[in-house]
Design an enzyme around this catalytic site. Structure first.
Site, PDB file in Angstrom:
ATOM      1  N   ARG A  53       0.828  -1.192   0.000  1.00 27.32           N
ATOM      2  CA  ARG A  53       0.000   0.000   0.000  1.00 27.32           C
ATOM      3  C   ARG A  53       0.870   1.252   0.000  1.00 27.32           C
ATOM      4  NH1 ARG A  53      -1.880   1.254   4.183  1.00 27.32           N
ATOM      5  NH2 ARG A  53      -0.802  -0.253   5.482  1.00 27.32           N
ATOM      6  N   LYS A  79      -8.438  -2.540   1.732  1.00 25.70           N
ATOM      7  CA  LYS A  79      -8.235  -1.552   2.781  1.00 25.70           C
ATOM      8  C   LYS A  79      -9.026  -0.272   2.498  1.00 25.70           C
ATOM      9  CE  LYS A  79      -5.618  -3.318   6.122  1.00 25.70           C
ATOM     10  NZ  LYS A  79      -5.150  -4.659   5.911  1.00 25.70           N
ATOM     11  N   ARG A 128       2.361 -12.242  -1.183  1.00 23.43           N
ATOM     12  CA  ARG A 128       1.045 -12.483  -0.583  1.00 23.43           C
ATOM     13  C   ARG A 128       0.276 -13.559  -1.317  1.00 23.43           C
ATOM     14  NH1 ARG A 128      -1.004  -9.422   4.052  1.00 23.43           N
ATOM     15  NH2 ARG A 128       0.509  -7.760   4.281  1.00 23.43           N
ATOM     16  N   HIS A 175      -8.895  -3.484  13.515  1.00 27.42           N
ATOM     17  CA  HIS A 175      -7.900  -4.120  12.657  1.00 27.42           C
ATOM     18  C   HIS A 175      -7.371  -5.334  13.420  1.00 27.42           C
ATOM     19  CE1 HIS A 175      -3.820  -3.927  10.404  1.00 27.42           C
ATOM     20  NE2 HIS A 175      -4.713  -4.558   9.680  1.00 27.42           N
ATOM     21  N   ASP A 190      -8.390 -10.280   9.462  1.00 24.81           N
ATOM     22  CA  ASP A 190      -7.887  -8.900   9.374  1.00 24.81           C
ATOM     23  C   ASP A 190      -8.828  -7.774   9.799  1.00 24.81           C
ATOM     24  OD1 ASP A 190      -5.478  -7.451   8.553  1.00 24.81           O
ATOM     25  OD2 ASP A 190      -6.719  -6.569   7.000  1.00 24.81           O
ATOM     26  N   LYS A 224      -1.365 -11.549  12.803  1.00 24.42           N
ATOM     27  CA  LYS A 224      -2.828 -11.691  12.847  1.00 24.42           C
ATOM     28  C   LYS A 224      -3.301 -12.899  12.037  1.00 24.42           C
ATOM     29  CE  LYS A 224      -3.756  -7.614  11.204  1.00 24.42           C
ATOM     30  NZ  LYS A 224      -2.361  -7.177  11.106  1.00 24.42           N
ATOM     31  N   THR A 225      -2.850 -12.965  10.779  1.00 22.16           N
ATOM     32  CA  THR A 225      -3.293 -14.066   9.920  1.00 22.16           C
ATOM     33  C   THR A 225      -2.718 -15.392  10.409  1.00 22.16           C
ATOM     34  OG1 THR A 225      -3.462 -12.562   8.035  1.00 22.16           O
ATOM     35  CG2 THR A 225      -3.333 -14.917   7.539  1.00 22.16           C
ATOM     36  N   SER A 279       0.826  -4.694  10.474  1.00 24.75           N
ATOM     37  CA  SER A 279       1.231  -5.632   9.430  1.00 24.75           C
ATOM     38  C   SER A 279       2.442  -6.465   9.859  1.00 24.75           C
ATOM     39  CB  SER A 279       1.563  -4.848   8.166  1.00 24.75           C
ATOM     40  OG  SER A 279       1.807  -5.738   7.123  1.00 24.75           O
TER      41      SER A 279
HETATM   42  P1  ATP Z   1      -1.093  -7.973   7.677  1.00 24.71           P
HETATM   43  O1  ATP Z   1      -1.863  -6.962   8.477  1.00 24.71           O
HETATM   44  O2  ATP Z   1      -0.121  -7.317   6.751  1.00 24.71           O
HETATM   45  O3  ATP Z   1      -1.962  -8.968   6.997  1.00 24.71           O
HETATM   46  P2  ATP Z   1      -0.495  -9.935   9.779  1.00 24.71           P
HETATM   47  O4  ATP Z   1      -0.579  -9.333  11.140  1.00 24.71           O
HETATM   48  O5  ATP Z   1      -1.626 -10.751   9.327  1.00 24.71           O
HETATM   49  O6  ATP Z   1      -0.132  -8.772   8.714  1.00 24.71           O
HETATM   50  P3  ATP Z   1       1.046 -12.273   9.229  1.00 24.71           P
HETATM   51  O7  ATP Z   1       0.632 -12.365   7.797  1.00 24.71           O
HETATM   52  O8  ATP Z   1       0.449 -13.253  10.162  1.00 24.71           O
HETATM   53  O9  ATP Z   1       0.826 -10.792   9.768  1.00 24.71           O
HETATM   54  O10 ATP Z   1       2.616 -12.311   9.263  1.00 24.71           O
HETATM   55  C1  ATP Z   1       3.402 -12.770  10.316  1.00 24.71           C
HETATM   56  C2  ATP Z   1       4.683 -13.279   9.697  1.00 24.71           C
HETATM   57  O11 ATP Z   1       5.661 -13.498  10.693  1.00 24.71           O
HETATM   58  C3  ATP Z   1       4.454 -14.603   9.006  1.00 24.71           C
HETATM   59  O12 ATP Z   1       5.266 -14.632   7.865  1.00 24.71           O
HETATM   60  C4  ATP Z   1       4.928 -15.611  10.046  1.00 24.71           C
HETATM   61  O13 ATP Z   1       5.380 -16.811   9.478  1.00 24.71           O
HETATM   62  C5  ATP Z   1       6.094 -14.852  10.674  1.00 24.71           C
HETATM   63  N1  ATP Z   1       6.421 -15.224  12.056  1.00 24.71           N
HETATM   64  C6  ATP Z   1       7.626 -15.597  12.488  1.00 24.71           C
HETATM   65  N2  ATP Z   1       7.640 -15.835  13.793  1.00 24.71           N
HETATM   66  C7  ATP Z   1       6.398 -15.591  14.235  1.00 24.71           C
HETATM   67  C8  ATP Z   1       5.790 -15.658  15.519  1.00 24.71           C
HETATM   68  N3  ATP Z   1       6.478 -16.026  16.605  1.00 24.71           N
HETATM   69  N4  ATP Z   1       4.480 -15.356  15.617  1.00 24.71           N
HETATM   70  C9  ATP Z   1       3.779 -14.965  14.545  1.00 24.71           C
HETATM   71  N5  ATP Z   1       4.306 -14.876  13.288  1.00 24.71           N
HETATM   72  C10 ATP Z   1       5.621 -15.198  13.139  1.00 24.71           C
HETATM   73 MN    MN Z   2      -2.979 -10.594   7.719  1.00 27.78          MN
END
Ligand code: ATP
Ligand code: MN
Length: 538
Positions: free
Chosen positions: A60, A201, A323, A221, A258, A243-244, A239
């Site tokens: 973004r 978004k 992604r 969020h 999300d 979360k995911t 980000s």
């Molecule tokens: P977005 O808002 O951009 O979608 P998000 O909060 O959903 O971001 P994730 O897509 O879950 O974030 O990304 C977390 C990344 O960090 C993943 O690639 C995951 O494999 C990695 N990671 C490494 N260690 C950890 C951990 N201890 N806990 C969570 N994620 C981890």
């Molecule tokens: Mn996510």
């Protein structure tokens, strides 16, 4: 899953000012997949998923996100460098240029909606220049049934023209790309960028205004899931904080990854109908649910493949922010519909690049309010244009770029809801341990999962001295024991093996907290201010 959204009718786009376009209305995911291949705008990966490149933008662009300043927004929006005002007449002129650009072209139109709870449903018509962007809308928004489509009244319109380049000087944009919300016309106008995240978004930001202002609902969020006993957990975080990753849990049914709303009727509902997961370093071994969701119907973005279509998930040569989007039904264990009850546990996820926050800690209500308003993480490279190395960052409500109102509006609603629902709030550091970024390493996903499970199952025990140690710097309650996690991992100081260096770094972070909180001091009550760190460097 039956795809019941085959093309049934053709529609005209004259009312939008798009003339003589060849309109593809409501094509199926398969059709869009195939058209994308035929146009050579994407290839099929060996996992069956479509793979596309989003072009110049692979994340973004928050500096190019505007809100039209009009009767609805002028006194409500928190204007500044996050919510950048855009003039009504400039919007009208730019809109006309974009629809002229789309006229005579082939365009892809999809009717869909946001908000899984029917009482909050927002009908959306998405008009895309590219077939894969329209397939993204199929994946990410909720999919109306044939019956619902029969008398579908689109309320909001997303006009998405990645190939259209604005002329900043004439059009009033910062540069050639833009994402502009117009609440009077109910239009999200996106041009000059093919990054699909702008589409989802854009609608998220619209809902973050509409729901609190008109529907007494807190937009968040966060991701959300439900346990076997019906207990809901939600996970806030910026980000890359998890979360995911952490909401996709084989033992709990996924509500969404999300964007959610927390209603006055004590429910939490997903805004979306799909997930948008980071795939950097993804492995089937560590994250099988997400890995297995990458099949026909999913869209991979900006990944590198060999000649046989095998994806190298470690390759960041296009971007760190690789992604995949997929409809939520690609995940096996999901909540249907995507609604849960009041959360029992709330997790604030942070990827602390200083490596000083405990991997899990329990927050008091004051601390919860303080940390929600602060929204600390360290930005990891990739999701945003211009960020190439980790930087500590604060983003109010764990999502300031998407929040049109003043952060305290959301914070007050959350505090009240947390009080009423009696939730447990946890701060989880999914970032660095045993030293800062560059010295230490990322917290093991396995440990983070174990800590979150323990918190949800009550295995961390009651809030007592026997079970928790109050962190001398941050003031948060650090559990002494956690099943499945080595005890020294629970104490960041112990993992550093150098107390002096640890405290020096911890004070560096608390000072950053204090500096950031200054802008909220005049709004925050004594109770909230008390929730901040306990010690600072001098
Ligand atoms: P977005 O808002 O951009 O979608 P998000 O909060 O959903 O971001 P994730 O897509 O879950 O974030 O990304 C977390 C990344 O960090 C993943 O690639 C995951 O494999 C990695 N990671 C490494 N260690 C950890 C951990 N201890 N806990 C969570 N994620 C981890
Ligand atoms: Mn996510």
């Amino acid at each position: 899953m039956v795809d019941n959204t085959q093309a049934t009718k053709s529609i005209s786009l004259n009312q939008y000012g798009i003339k003589n376009a060849k309109v593809h209305y409501q094509l199926s995911s398969d059709q869009l997949h195939n058209i994308t291949l035929k146009k050579e705008q994407g290839v099929e990966s060996s996992l069956g998923a479509l793979a596309v490149n989003t072009g110049e933008f692979t994340g973004r662009s928050p500096q190019d996100r505007f809100i039209v300043k009009d009767e609805i927004t002028k006194d409500r929006v928190w204007w500044g460098n996050i919510n950048i005002p855009f003039k009504t007449d400039k919007f009208d002129a730019l809109y006309n240029k974009v629809v002229n650009y789309l006229s005579e072209k082939e365009v892809f139109v999809r009717d869909s909606y946001a908000c899984a709870d029917d009482n909050y449903r927002l009908n959306i018509r998405v008009i895309n220049e590219y077939p894969w962007s329209n397939m993204f809308a199929y994946n990410m928004f909720l999919r109306p049934t044939e019956r619902q489509l029969e008398n579908f009244n689109p309320e909001w319109t997303v006009v998405n023209a990645p190939g259209f380049m604005a002329d900043a000087e004439i059009d009033g944009t910062r540069q050639h790309n833009f994402a502009i919300l117009n609440f009077t016309k109910k239009i999200a106008l996106i041009g000059g960028t093919g990054y699909t995240g702008e589409i989802k978004k854009g609608i998220f930001s619209a809902l973050n205004f509409i729901l609190p202002v008109f529907k007494n609902t807190l937009p968040m969020h966060c991701s959300a899931n439900v346990g076997k006993n019906g207990d809901t957990s939600i996970f806030f975080g910026l980000s890359g904080t998890g979360k995911t990753t952490l909401s996709t849990d084989p033992d709990r049914s996924l509500i969404g990854d999300d964007e959610h709303g927390w209603t006055a009727e004590n429910t939490v509902f997903n805004f979306e109908g799909g997930c948008y997961a980071k795939v950097i370093n993804l492995s089937g071994e560590n994250e099988p649910e997400i890995y297995n969701a990458i099949k026909k119907g999913a869209i991979l973005e900006n990944v590198i493949m060999d000649n046989n279509g095998n994806v190298d998930f470690e390759d960041t040569s296009i971007t760190q922010n690789t992604r995949v989007s997929y409809p939520i039904y690609h995940i096996e264990n999901i909540q249907k519909p995507s609604i849960g009850k009041n959360p029992k546990n709330i997790f604030f996820l942070t990827a602390d690049a200083f490596g000083v926050l405990p991997p899990i800690s329990k927050l008091t209500p004051s601390q919860a309010a303080y940390h929600f308003i602060s929204g600390y993480t360290a930005k990891v490279a990739g999701t945003e244009a211009g960020v190439t190395e980790p930087v500590p960052s604060f983003s109010a409500c764990f999502g300031a770029p998407f929040m049109p109102l003043h952060p305290t509006k959301y914070a007050e609603m959350l505090s009240q809801k947390m009080k009423d629902a009696g939730v447990n709030v946890w701060l989880v550091n999914t970032g660095w341990t045993a030293g800062p970024y560059g010295v230490g390493h990322r917290m093991k996903l396995k440990y983070t999962r174990a800590m979150i499970s323990a918190a949800m199952n009550g295995d961390l025990g009651d809030y007592s001295y026997e079970n928790y140690h109050i962190h001398s710097v941050f003031g948060v309650a650090q559990p002494r024991q956690c099943p499945g996690v080595p005890t020294e991992v629970l104490s960041p100081r112990a993992t550093w093996n150098n107390d002096e260096a640890y405290y020096k770094m911890a004070f560096k972070l608390t000072n950053a907290f204090r500096e950031n909180f200054k802008k909220f001091e005049s709004y925050a009550s004594e109770e909230i201010r008390r929730g901040g760190p306990q010690r600072y460097a001098f």
